[in-house]
Design a protein around this motif. Structure first.
Motif, short mmCIF file in Angstrom:
data_model
loop_
_atom_site.label_atom_id
_atom_site.label_comp_id
_atom_site.label_asym_id
_atom_site.label_seq_id
_atom_site.Cartn_x
_atom_site.Cartn_y
_atom_site.Cartn_z
N SER A 5 -9.18 24.79 9.99
CA SER A 5 -9.84 23.50 10.22
C SER A 5 -10.68 23.10 9.00
N VAL A 6 -11.19 24.12 8.27
CA VAL A 6 -11.94 23.80 7.05
C VAL A 6 -11.02 23.07 6.07
N LEU A 7 -9.77 23.54 5.98
CA LEU A 7 -8.80 22.89 5.10
C LEU A 7 -8.36 21.54 5.65
N TRP A 8 -7.93 21.52 6.93
CA TRP A 8 -7.38 20.30 7.53
C TRP A 8 -8.38 19.14 7.53
N PHE A 9 -9.62 19.49 7.94
CA PHE A 9 -10.62 18.40 8.04
C PHE A 9 -11.35 18.17 6.73
N ASP A 10 -10.92 18.90 5.72
CA ASP A 10 -11.46 18.69 4.38
C ASP A 10 -12.98 18.86 4.33
N ILE A 11 -13.48 19.93 4.98
CA ILE A 11 -14.93 20.17 5.02
C ILE A 11 -15.37 20.75 3.67
N PRO A 12 -16.40 20.16 3.07
CA PRO A 12 -16.86 20.70 1.76
C PRO A 12 -17.31 22.16 1.90
N LEU A 13 -17.04 22.96 0.90
CA LEU A 13 -17.34 24.39 0.97
C LEU A 13 -18.85 24.67 1.05
N TYR A 14 -19.68 23.71 0.61
CA TYR A 14 -21.13 23.96 0.70
C TYR A 14 -21.66 23.70 2.11
N ILE A 15 -20.81 23.12 2.99
CA ILE A 15 -21.19 22.96 4.40
C ILE A 15 -20.68 24.15 5.22
N LEU A 16 -19.37 24.41 5.12
CA LEU A 16 -18.77 25.50 5.89
C LEU A 16 -17.63 26.10 5.08
N THR A 17 -17.61 27.44 5.01
CA THR A 17 -16.54 28.11 4.27
C THR A 17 -15.61 28.81 5.26
N PRO A 18 -14.33 28.92 4.92
CA PRO A 18 -13.41 29.65 5.82
C PRO A 18 -13.73 31.15 5.81
N PRO A 19 -13.38 31.84 6.90
CA PRO A 19 -13.69 33.28 7.03
C PRO A 19 -13.16 34.11 5.85
N SER A 20 -11.98 33.73 5.33
CA SER A 20 -11.40 34.53 4.24
C SER A 20 -12.33 34.53 3.02
N LEU A 21 -12.94 33.37 2.76
CA LEU A 21 -13.84 33.26 1.61
C LEU A 21 -15.14 34.02 1.85
#
Lengths: 266, 255
Positions: free
Chosen positions: A37-53
């Motif tokens: 969902s972080v990728l699909w909804f294009d959430i900026p990484l400074y708001i929410l990062t995916p678990p892998s990161l």
């Protein structure tokens, strides 16, 4: 105590997996949803990062995380042990003393109403940024549930067992060690477990307020630096710390009161 | 030594002033050495209160109780007591619970191994000695509780509805066990019950107690041969005793 032993068997493990597969599937699904969902909804990484990161960047910062886990762990353990060591005898004393029950007991009940965390800024301002104010906060958070449950525990011996003890002519010490103490342990553990769950909360908040090391400090700093990935890594270690303490208390419970219904049911 | 239990003007009032509850008495009665006496009455009549006062676990408001000529002042340690709810502790096995009685009295457990095995065998619990109470049925728990209450070999037994919470069949079995034990060892027994049949089957005397405040309405000598088995219970004499007792309770509107 032989009848309490439950040997882990392959069939048992298989059964447990069968029973928990839905939970495992949900758990994996949750993290996959988060990841994509972080990728699909294009959430900026400074708001929410995916678990892998989070795993990747957390691993890179592992030395600091482990150092701080040790710092927070020390605060938690000292505060918790201190609370147990002081609250248990006090609870015992209040349970058996009419004078203490009329003086200290209502006082403790009143203080229990106050959110202990609210004292944190005061203790930091009085005692500085070091270990001591954090230990005190953890202590305060843990002390009250233990003392209140201990009072309840030592006051709830059944009428029959009280009469039985008296009918044997046993003195107070023998009655205490052979009947009262073992009968009170299950209720005491209710307090120990509740305190164990809250200990890390106390330590983290105390560190938010004023600190230059520890997991609470870490979470606050990296959040300020727009690094939610590292904040999650900090939260992970804080959770791990809480689970370890709770696990130790549960282990002690299993060893000390294997006969109790709460232990047998698991 | 005599184990005669003597009640003289025993009375119990709970509380004081306008809220005081006159629970029991005044009662006069003598339980002779080796007798099996039932206290039979409706619930709330103060049977258990009298039991606790006999054991020295509850103060009397008036009167006195003496056992073997000695006035009861404070807990009596040379008697065996079974309470309504059993006093088995969950953290010990059946054997451990029996040992608890000895340990509490400062009696060496090692010196009583044979006695423990014997009393367990007498109630058919020898195979369950290492089980915990929660692994036993209600009937077995009461048997274990009986062993716990009697391991110090008291000559006087106070039994407060020990079979009250058991199913009818289990009651029947434990009753006959209790009867054989009494016939064998002849302790003085004070037995609290609200079952008319149970009282008549077991006792040499039945003290019929009125509703609160409990007083002894009549002491009935039960002149039936022991052992009182199924045959005796079907006899017209047995029925006559049941009838006599029922009439008393009917007079009070209890049944």
């Amino acid at each position: 105590m032989a009848s309490f032993d439950k040997k882990p068997t392959f069939a048992g493990l298989k059964l447990r997996l069968m029973n928990s597969w839905m939970f495992v599937a949900f758990f994996i699904g949750f993290f996959l949803f988060w990841e994509y969902s972080v990728l699909w909804f294009d959430i900026p990484l400074y708001i929410l990062t995916p678990p892998s990161l989070i795993i990747e960047n957390g691993a890179a910062d592992l030395p600091r995380l482990l150092d701080y886990t040790l710092v927070t762990g020390t605060e938690v353990i000292i505060g918790y042990v201190l609370a147990v060591v002081l609250a248990l005898p006090l609870g015992l004393a209040i349970a058996f003393s009419t004078i203490l029950k009329r003086t200290i007991y209502p006082f403790i009940v009143c203080i229990e109403m106050v959110p202990k965390i609210a004292f944190a800024p005061l203790f930091i301002s009085w005692l500085g940024f070091g270990l001591l104010p954090k230990v005190i906060i953890v202590f305060l958070v843990c002390f009250f549930p233990i003392v209140l449950n201990a009072i309840l525990a030592f006051n709830s011996l059944s009428e029959e067992l009280t009469l039985f003890s008296r009918s044997t002519g046993a003195g107070i010490w023998r009655t205490f060690f052979k009947v009262r103490l073992p009968a009170a342990l299950p209720q005491c553990f209710v307090g120990f477990k509740y305190a164990a769950i809250n200990a890390t909360v106390g330590a983290a908040i105390a560190e938010f307020i004023g600190s230059d090391e520890g997991l609470g400090f870490y979470i606050q700093i990296v959040t300020g630096n727009m690094r939610p990935d590292l904040a999650f890594a900090g939260i992970f270690f804080l959770t791990l710390l809480g689970l370890c303490l709770f696990g130790l208390v549960t282990l002690a419970e299993r060893l000390l009161i294997p006969w109790h219904i709460s232990v047998r049911r698991n | 030594m005599s184990n005669q239990i003597k009640f003289s003007g025993v009375k119990k009032v709970f509380g004081s002033g306008p809220d005081a509850v006159h629970a029991f008495g005044p009662v006069d009665m003598v339980v002779e050495d080796g007798e099996f006496v039932s206290l039979l009455g409706p619930s709330g009549c103060g049977k258990s209160t009298l039991m606790l006062m006999t054991a020295g676990l509850l103060d009397l408001t008036e009167g006195s109780v003496s056992i073997g000529g000695t006035p009861v002042k404070g807990p009596q340690t040379d008697i065996g007591i079974m309470f309504q709810d059993n006093t088995l502790v969950p953290w010990r096995t059946v054997r451990g619970n029996i040992e608890l009685q000895l340990e509490m009295r400062g009696i060496s457990v090692a010196s009583k191994r044979a006695e423990i095995d014997a009393i367990l065998a007498s109630v058919h619990l020898e195979d369950f000695a290492d089980r915990h109470p929660y692994e036993l049925s209600g009937g077995m728990q009461q048997r274990a509780a009986f062993c716990q209450a009697m391991i110090h070999a008291p000559n006087t037994m106070l039994l407060d509805e020990p079979l009250g919470k058991l199913d009818a069949m289990t009651r029947e079995r434990i009753r006959s066990d209790l009867q054989s034990l009494w016939m064998e060892q002849r302790p003085t027994v004070l037995f609290v019950t609200h079952s008319i049949e149970e009282a008549i089957q077991l006792s040499s005397k039945v003290a019929v107690i009125t509703p609160r405040p409990g007083r002894i309405e009549r002491v009935i000598d039960i002149d039936l041969p022991y052992p009182r088995d199924y045959e005796v219970k079907r006899s017209p004499e047995f029925s006559a005793y049941v009838h006599e007792t029922q009439e008393i309770f009917r007079g009070y509107g209890v049944i």
